[in-house]
Design a protein around this motif. Sequence first.
Motif, PDB file in Angstrom:
ATOM      1  N   PRO A   1      -5.051   4.459   2.159  1.00  0.00           N
ATOM      2  CA  PRO A   1      -4.367   3.906   0.993  1.00  0.00           C
ATOM      3  C   PRO A   1      -5.204   3.841  -0.287  1.00  0.00           C
ATOM      4  CG  PRO A   1      -5.114   2.119   2.359  1.00  0.00           C
ATOM      5  CD  PRO A   1      -5.452   3.400   3.085  1.00  0.00           C
TER       6      PRO A   1
ATOM      7  N   ALA B   1      -5.510   4.776   8.179  1.00  0.00           N
ATOM      8  CA  ALA B   1      -4.633   5.132   7.055  1.00  0.00           C
ATOM      9  C   ALA B   1      -5.538   5.372   5.848  1.00  0.00           C
ATOM     10  CB  ALA B   1      -3.617   4.029   6.773  1.00  0.00           C
TER      11      ALA B   1
ATOM     12  N   ARG C   1     -10.087   2.477   8.898  1.00  0.00           N
ATOM     13  CA  ARG C   1      -9.424   1.843  10.033  1.00  0.00           C
ATOM     14  C   ARG C   1      -9.531   0.332   9.878  1.00  0.00           C
ATOM     15  NH1 ARG C   1      -7.982   3.280  15.165  1.00  0.00           N
ATOM     16  NH2 ARG C   1      -8.917   5.337  14.920  1.00  0.00           N
ATOM     17  N   THR C   2      -8.375  -0.315   9.959  1.00  0.00           N
ATOM     18  CA  THR C   2      -8.333  -1.772   9.932  1.00  0.00           C
ATOM     19  C   THR C   2      -6.985  -2.230  10.470  1.00  0.00           C
ATOM     20  OG1 THR C   2      -8.826  -3.732   8.575  1.00  0.00           O
ATOM     21  CG2 THR C   2      -7.416  -2.052   7.577  1.00  0.00           C
TER      22      THR C   2
ATOM     23  N   MET D   1       0.862  -1.174   0.000  1.00  0.00           N
ATOM     24  CA  MET D   1       0.000   0.000   0.000  1.00  0.00           C
ATOM     25  C   MET D   1       0.904   1.230   0.000  1.00  0.00           C
ATOM     26  SD  MET D   1      -1.889   0.625   3.632  1.00  0.00           S
ATOM     27  CE  MET D   1      -1.103   0.383   5.199  1.00  0.00           C
TER      28      MET D   1
ATOM     29  N   VAL E   1       4.225  -1.233   3.386  1.00  0.00           N
ATOM     30  CA  VAL E   1       3.805   0.155   3.161  1.00  0.00           C
ATOM     31  C   VAL E   1       4.960   0.918   2.529  1.00  0.00           C
ATOM     32  CG1 VAL E   1       3.069   2.298   4.275  1.00  0.00           C
ATOM     33  CG2 VAL E   1       2.353   0.102   5.231  1.00  0.00           C
TER      34      VAL E   1
ATOM     35  N   TRP F   1      -3.982  -3.395   9.252  1.00  0.00           N
ATOM     36  CA  TRP F   1      -3.398  -3.379   7.913  1.00  0.00           C
ATOM     37  C   TRP F   1      -2.624  -4.644   7.544  1.00  0.00           C
ATOM     38  CZ3 TRP F   1      -5.882  -0.497   4.893  1.00  0.00           C
ATOM     39  CH2 TRP F   1      -6.470   0.670   5.355  1.00  0.00           C
TER      40      TRP F   1
ATOM     41  N   SER G   1      -4.426  -7.048   5.294  1.00  0.00           N
ATOM     42  CA  SER G   1      -4.713  -6.696   3.905  1.00  0.00           C
ATOM     43  C   SER G   1      -3.467  -6.442   3.068  1.00  0.00           C
ATOM     44  CB  SER G   1      -5.581  -5.433   3.855  1.00  0.00           C
ATOM     45  OG  SER G   1      -6.793  -5.631   4.538  1.00  0.00           O
ATOM     46  N   PHE G   2      -2.402  -5.946   3.703  1.00  0.00           N
ATOM     47  CA  PHE G   2      -1.177  -5.594   2.985  1.00  0.00           C
ATOM     48  C   PHE G   2       0.027  -6.171   3.695  1.00  0.00           C
ATOM     49  CE2 PHE G   2      -4.177  -2.209   1.910  1.00  0.00           C
ATOM     50  CZ  PHE G   2      -4.056  -2.155   0.530  1.00  0.00           C
TER      51      PHE G   2
END
Length: 104
Positions: free
Chosen positions: A70, A68, A77-78, A11, A87, A80, A83-84
């Motif tokens: 992205p 964040a 909000r999660t 991301m 960064v 991250w 999912s990724f």
Amino acid sequence: RQLGKEMYAMMFLPRAGGTGMWGYEPRDVRAPPKDGLEALLHDAGVTTGFLDLRRLPIDHWLGRPQVASPIAHQPMRTAWPESFDGVIYIDQMVPSTAVSEPRP
């Protein structure tokens, strides 16, 4: 799932500046939330950096939900790392521009 650890999802997080594809009118990056990951990296003095989320310890605080922006510079909000894998942070992003005129 087929690629497993061979896949690495990134991301990109800019904090400020401009965005846009070459040939289109550039626009300003929407300011991220003051409590977001972008602000955290900026306040730490990072101007351009890479953060490897894949190698965080399982109980690391960055693995908990964080704000964040992205996707289309929209805050969300999660957790991250779900999912990724990494960064790329750019404090001052600039829009894409042509290096030279395209050839005919």
